[in-house]
Write a protein that holds these residues in place. Structure first.
Motif, PDB file in Angstrom:
ATOM      1  N   ARG A  42      48.656  44.740  27.744  1.00  0.00           N
ATOM      2  CA  ARG A  42      47.506  45.605  27.444  1.00  0.00           C
ATOM      3  C   ARG A  42      46.368  45.289  28.406  1.00  0.00           C
ATOM      4  O   ARG A  42      46.271  44.171  28.920  1.00  0.00           O
ATOM      5  N   PRO A  43      45.482  46.242  28.650  1.00  0.00           N
ATOM      6  CA  PRO A  43      44.329  45.982  29.522  1.00  0.00           C
ATOM      7  C   PRO A  43      43.497  44.814  29.014  1.00  0.00           C
ATOM      8  O   PRO A  43      43.480  44.522  27.808  1.00  0.00           O
ATOM      9  N   ASP A  44      42.811  44.146  29.943  1.00  0.00           N
ATOM     10  CA  ASP A  44      41.946  43.031  29.551  1.00  0.00           C
ATOM     11  C   ASP A  44      40.643  43.575  28.968  1.00  0.00           C
ATOM     12  O   ASP A  44      40.455  44.798  28.852  1.00  0.00           O
ATOM     13  N   ALA A  45      39.738  42.692  28.605  1.00  0.00           N
ATOM     14  CA  ALA A  45      38.483  43.081  27.947  1.00  0.00           C
ATOM     15  C   ALA A  45      37.635  44.011  28.806  1.00  0.00           C
ATOM     16  O   ALA A  45      36.835  44.787  28.285  1.00  0.00           O
ATOM     17  N   GLU A  46      37.780  43.941  30.148  1.00  0.00           N
ATOM     18  CA  GLU A  46      37.002  44.814  31.039  1.00  0.00           C
ATOM     19  C   GLU A  46      37.756  46.095  31.395  1.00  0.00           C
ATOM     20  O   GLU A  46      37.322  46.858  32.246  1.00  0.00           O
ATOM     21  N   GLY A  47      38.914  46.311  30.782  1.00  0.00           N
ATOM     22  CA  GLY A  47      39.670  47.538  31.019  1.00  0.00           C
ATOM     23  C   GLY A  47      40.604  47.487  32.216  1.00  0.00           C
ATOM     24  O   GLY A  47      41.219  48.501  32.562  1.00  0.00           O
ATOM     25  N   ARG A  48      40.730  46.320  32.852  1.00  0.00           N
ATOM     26  CA  ARG A  48      41.652  46.190  33.984  1.00  0.00           C
ATOM     27  C   ARG A  48      43.085  46.145  33.456  1.00  0.00           C
ATOM     28  O   ARG A  48      43.359  45.516  32.440  1.00  0.00           O
ATOM     29  N   ALA A  49      43.982  46.804  34.164  1.00  0.00           N
ATOM     30  CA  ALA A  49      45.380  46.897  33.738  1.00  0.00           C
ATOM     31  C   ALA A  49      46.184  45.690  34.199  1.00  0.00           C
ATOM     32  O   ALA A  49      45.921  45.110  35.263  1.00  0.00           O
ATOM     33  N   TYR A  50      47.175  45.333  33.381  1.00  0.00           N
ATOM     34  CA  TYR A  50      48.112  44.278  33.761  1.00  0.00           C
ATOM     35  C   TYR A  50      48.758  44.660  35.091  1.00  0.00           C
ATOM     36  O   TYR A  50      49.232  45.783  35.260  1.00  0.00           O
ATOM     37  N   LEU A  51      48.783  43.724  36.034  1.00  0.00           N
ATOM     38  CA  LEU A  51      49.447  43.962  37.325  1.00  0.00           C
ATOM     39  C   LEU A  51      50.723  43.130  37.374  1.00  0.00           C
ATOM     40  O   LEU A  51      51.815  43.665  37.228  1.00  0.00           O
ATOM     41  N   LEU A  52      50.606  41.820  37.574  1.00  0.00           N
ATOM     42  CA  LEU A  52      51.756  40.912  37.635  1.00  0.00           C
ATOM     43  C   LEU A  52      51.292  39.488  37.380  1.00  0.00           C
ATOM     44  O   LEU A  52      50.120  39.175  37.551  1.00  0.00           O
ATOM     45  N   GLU A  53      52.230  38.621  37.056  1.00  0.00           N
ATOM     46  CA  GLU A  53      51.944  37.199  36.965  1.00  0.00           C
ATOM     47  C   GLU A  53      51.870  36.627  38.376  1.00  0.00           C
ATOM     48  O   GLU A  53      52.521  37.130  39.297  1.00  0.00           O
ATOM     49  N   VAL A  54      51.100  35.570  38.549  1.00  0.00           N
ATOM     50  CA  VAL A  54      50.927  34.938  39.862  1.00  0.00           C
ATOM     51  C   VAL A  54      52.268  34.508  40.437  1.00  0.00           C
ATOM     52  O   VAL A  54      52.535  34.712  41.628  1.00  0.00           O
ATOM     53  N   PHE A  55      53.158  33.947  39.617  1.00  0.00           N
ATOM     54  CA  PHE A  55      54.440  33.502  40.156  1.00  0.00           C
ATOM     55  C   PHE A  55      55.256  34.670  40.693  1.00  0.00           C
ATOM     56  O   PHE A  55      55.973  34.534  41.688  1.00  0.00           O
ATOM     57  N   LEU A  56      55.139  35.851  40.094  1.00  0.00           N
ATOM     58  CA  LEU A  56      55.833  37.034  40.608  1.00  0.00           C
ATOM     59  C   LEU A  56      55.215  37.516  41.910  1.00  0.00           C
ATOM     60  O   LEU A  56      55.926  37.940  42.826  1.00  0.00           O
TER      61      LEU A  56
END
Length: 102
Positions: A42-56
């Motif tokens: 889900r989007p973070d508190a500022e409305g930014r969308a999930y992109l990827l985990e750092v390891f990915l």
């Protein structure tokens, strides 16, 4: 921080962090890398969308280099590869097609 800045500083980021970025995703998108213990997409508190985990993201960039003879991507190329993977769930190959298996 922009996605380009964040990707450029990836060496400083912990593998356990998750990157969220403002859509539509571009190198100039507002981005952050934060803990995401629940694995939420889900989007973070500022409305930014999930992109990827750092390891990915690290894996995406290692694969990019491997398919380009060890070349180091520019910050813009790195962002394009990460966004491509996030949108298509596949790596960005030099000719647009995955290499054929021997």
């Amino acid at each position: 921080m922009t996605l380009e800045e964040l990707v450029s500083r990836l060496a400083e980021a912990d593998d356990g962090l998750t990157v969220f970025a403002a859509e539509p995703w571009t190198a100039q998108s507002d981005a952050t890398a934060v803990p995401n213990p629940g694995g939420s997409s889900r989007p973070d508190a500022e409305g930014r969308a999930y992109l990827l985990e750092v390891f990915l993201i690290r894996d995406v960039l290692e694969t990019w280099r491997a398919h380009r003879g060890g070349a180091v991507p520019s910050p813009r190329e790195a962002c394009e590869a990460v966004i491509h993977y996030a949108e298509h769930d596949t790596y960005q190959y030099p000719d647009g097609e995955p290499p054929l298996s021997p």
